[in-house]
Design an enzyme around this catalytic site. Structure first.
Site, short mmCIF file in Angstrom:
data_model
loop_
_atom_site.label_atom_id
_atom_site.label_comp_id
_atom_site.label_asym_id
_atom_site.label_seq_id
_atom_site.Cartn_x
_atom_site.Cartn_y
_atom_site.Cartn_z
N TYR A 38 0.83 -1.20 0.00
CA TYR A 38 0.00 0.00 0.00
C TYR A 38 0.87 1.26 0.00
O TYR A 38 0.64 2.20 -0.78
CB TYR A 38 -0.95 0.03 1.21
CG TYR A 38 -1.67 1.34 1.32
CD1 TYR A 38 -2.74 1.64 0.47
CD2 TYR A 38 -1.25 2.33 2.23
CE1 TYR A 38 -3.38 2.88 0.54
CE2 TYR A 38 -1.89 3.56 2.29
CZ TYR A 38 -2.95 3.83 1.44
OH TYR A 38 -3.57 5.05 1.50
N ARG A 41 2.00 8.92 12.80
CA ARG A 41 1.68 10.19 13.47
C ARG A 41 0.19 10.50 13.44
O ARG A 41 -0.36 11.07 14.38
CB ARG A 41 2.45 11.31 12.77
CG ARG A 41 2.25 12.71 13.33
CD ARG A 41 2.66 13.75 12.31
NE ARG A 41 1.83 13.67 11.10
CZ ARG A 41 2.18 14.20 9.92
NH1 ARG A 41 3.33 14.83 9.80
NH2 ARG A 41 1.37 14.09 8.88
N ARG A 64 -10.48 5.35 7.87
CA ARG A 64 -9.68 4.51 6.97
C ARG A 64 -8.31 4.39 7.59
O ARG A 64 -7.59 5.37 7.74
CB ARG A 64 -9.59 5.13 5.57
CG ARG A 64 -10.87 5.03 4.77
CD ARG A 64 -10.59 5.15 3.29
NE ARG A 64 -9.80 4.03 2.81
CZ ARG A 64 -8.89 4.11 1.84
NH1 ARG A 64 -8.60 5.27 1.28
NH2 ARG A 64 -8.23 3.04 1.46
N PHE A 71 15.61 19.52 -1.50
CA PHE A 71 14.22 19.12 -1.74
C PHE A 71 13.98 17.71 -1.20
O PHE A 71 12.93 17.43 -0.61
CB PHE A 71 13.95 19.17 -3.24
CG PHE A 71 12.61 18.63 -3.65
CD1 PHE A 71 11.47 19.41 -3.56
CD2 PHE A 71 12.48 17.33 -4.11
CE1 PHE A 71 10.23 18.91 -3.94
CE2 PHE A 71 11.25 16.82 -4.49
CZ PHE A 71 10.12 17.61 -4.41
#
Length: 411
Positions: A168, A212, A225, A285
């Protein structure tokens, strides 16, 4: 702790906070004039302030591609997250979403607040997408196709095993890592990173968010969910929602620690991904979110507050991470320090204490093997009382000047 308390305890964070505020103000003034690009960058700031800050460091061509990539996937995620949309409607949309990128007449309203605005005006993002270089378009389309198919699969499938959990997370975040690596390569700024390392970059961030956000996700309306794998949580409770009740907090924290320990397995790959990056803007980044993730895990570990509210790094520390993550030496130092913090919270009675210590040791060895760990205590603030006294004097002298600069910057 209020702002004054933060200033007193962490005066070294005041300048980075003001600097970050000034950077955010500059970004708000740099919105492109074209309607579609103005919408894209304005929406980016609304749906992810932290991402909007780090993306601005990229060169214009790559920045546009990454901005569109993020918003397309955020739109796809909005469809997945809207629990009010029936499965029989949602699944086909997820599976065909990538084709709709080219169809300016397609629309689907869902989500709430800023996410609903994104979906209602998605045509503007599509116009921006169609202005990108063909190679960028193809990379974004391919990742969107694969992610939509994976999301559709897990709409109809529970996360039962740890393998399911990894699968997932691959679909919703690992593929983001693969896509970004391809965009960096198309821009001719980086070599093409391996799929496995790119995947780990995404998994580490996604697992941190899943850990978290337990309380927010379990309380979601109209229905929750959750993506904590049953293989892990069933060792500690009969139902996943049991963890939010005070009577179960001991087991809740044990499960939390198990989840954090699982996430730590990706850190070595993340360090290996970042080490060879050549472009400074791309490096920052990539590196800033990863440092934020290890810091967040260190705070969440063995912390019952995860089941009571939101646990996150304080604003000043976040500002310091953004300001001070410039080299791989900085990354190694931060990962080492936050690993030490997490290690200090391990209790022998925890069922996974031995495994957690082993994984922390692997991370520390990877950091020290780099030869870059020369200064410690950068983020942990140990034995700093005299330092803080000096800093407080400087803060009260400099704050008026910094605030004046901020005011002038807004003019």
């Amino acid at each position: 702790m209020g702002l004054l308390g933060t200033i007193m305890d962490h005066p070294e964070e005041i300048y980075p906070m003001v600097k970050l505020k000034m950077a955010a103000a500059r970004i708000s003034k740099q919105i492109p004039p074209e309607e579609h690009w103005a919408f894209a960058y304005t929406m980016l700031q609304k749906v992810s302030r932290s991402f909007a800050l780090v993306i601005q460091q990229l060169g214009p061509e790559l920045r546009n591609a990454v901005c569109v990539f993020y918003l397309v996937l955020r739109a796809l995620d909005t469809v997945e997250d809207d629990t009010s949309v029936p499965t029989e409607i949602k699944v086909p949309i997820l599976e065909s979403f990538y084709r709709h990128l080219y169809d300016l007449n397609w629309s689907f309203s869902c989500g709430t607040k800023d996410y609903k605005i994104l979906m209602d005006k998605l045509q503007l993002v599509q116009i921006a997408f169609l202005e990108l270089n063909k190679d960028y378009e193809e990379a974004i389309e391919e990742i969107t196709r694969r992610m939509g198919a994976g999301m559709a699969k897990f709409i109809q499938k529970e996360v039962e095993t740890v393998d399911d959990y990894d699968e997932y997370c691959h679909y919703v975040a690992g593929l983001v890592g693969l896509g970004l690596s391809k965009l960096f390569y198309v821009a001719r700024l980086e070599d093409l990173a391996s799929d496995s390392l790119s995947n780990s970059m995404g998994l580490f961030l996604q697992k941190t968010n899943i850990i978290r956000d337990y309380l927010e996700d379990i309380n979601e309306i109209p229905k929750s969910r959750m993506f904590w794998p049953r293989e892990i949580w069933s060792k500690y409770a009969e139902k996943l929602e049991d963890f939010k009740y005070e009577k179960n907090f001991e087991k809740s924290v044990q499960c939390l620690n198990d989840m954090v320990t699982n996430a730590l397995i990706h850190v070595e790959d993340c360090l290996q991904y970042m080490a060879p990056l050549k472009d400074q803007a791309i490096f920052r980044f990539c590196a800033i979110p990863q440092v934020m993730a290890i810091g967040t895990l260190a705070l969440c570990y063995n912390n019952v507050n995860v089941f009571k509210g939101v646990v996150k790094m304080r604003r000043g520390l976040t500002a310091r991470v953004i300001a001070e993550t410039n080299t791989m030496k900085d990354v190694y130092g931060a990962f080492y320090e936050f690993s030490v913090l997490l290690e200090s919270k391990i209790e022998d009675k925890d069922p996974n204490s031995s495994l957690t210590r082993k994984r922390i040791e692997v991370i520390k060895k990877a950091c020290t093997a780099s030869g870059s760990i020369t200064k410690r205590g950068k983020y942990l603030n140990e034995n700093r009382s005299s330092y803080n006294s000096i800093m407080m004097m400087l803060v009260f002298l400099l704050v008026p000047i910094l605030l004046a600069l901020l005011f002038l910057n807004k003019q």
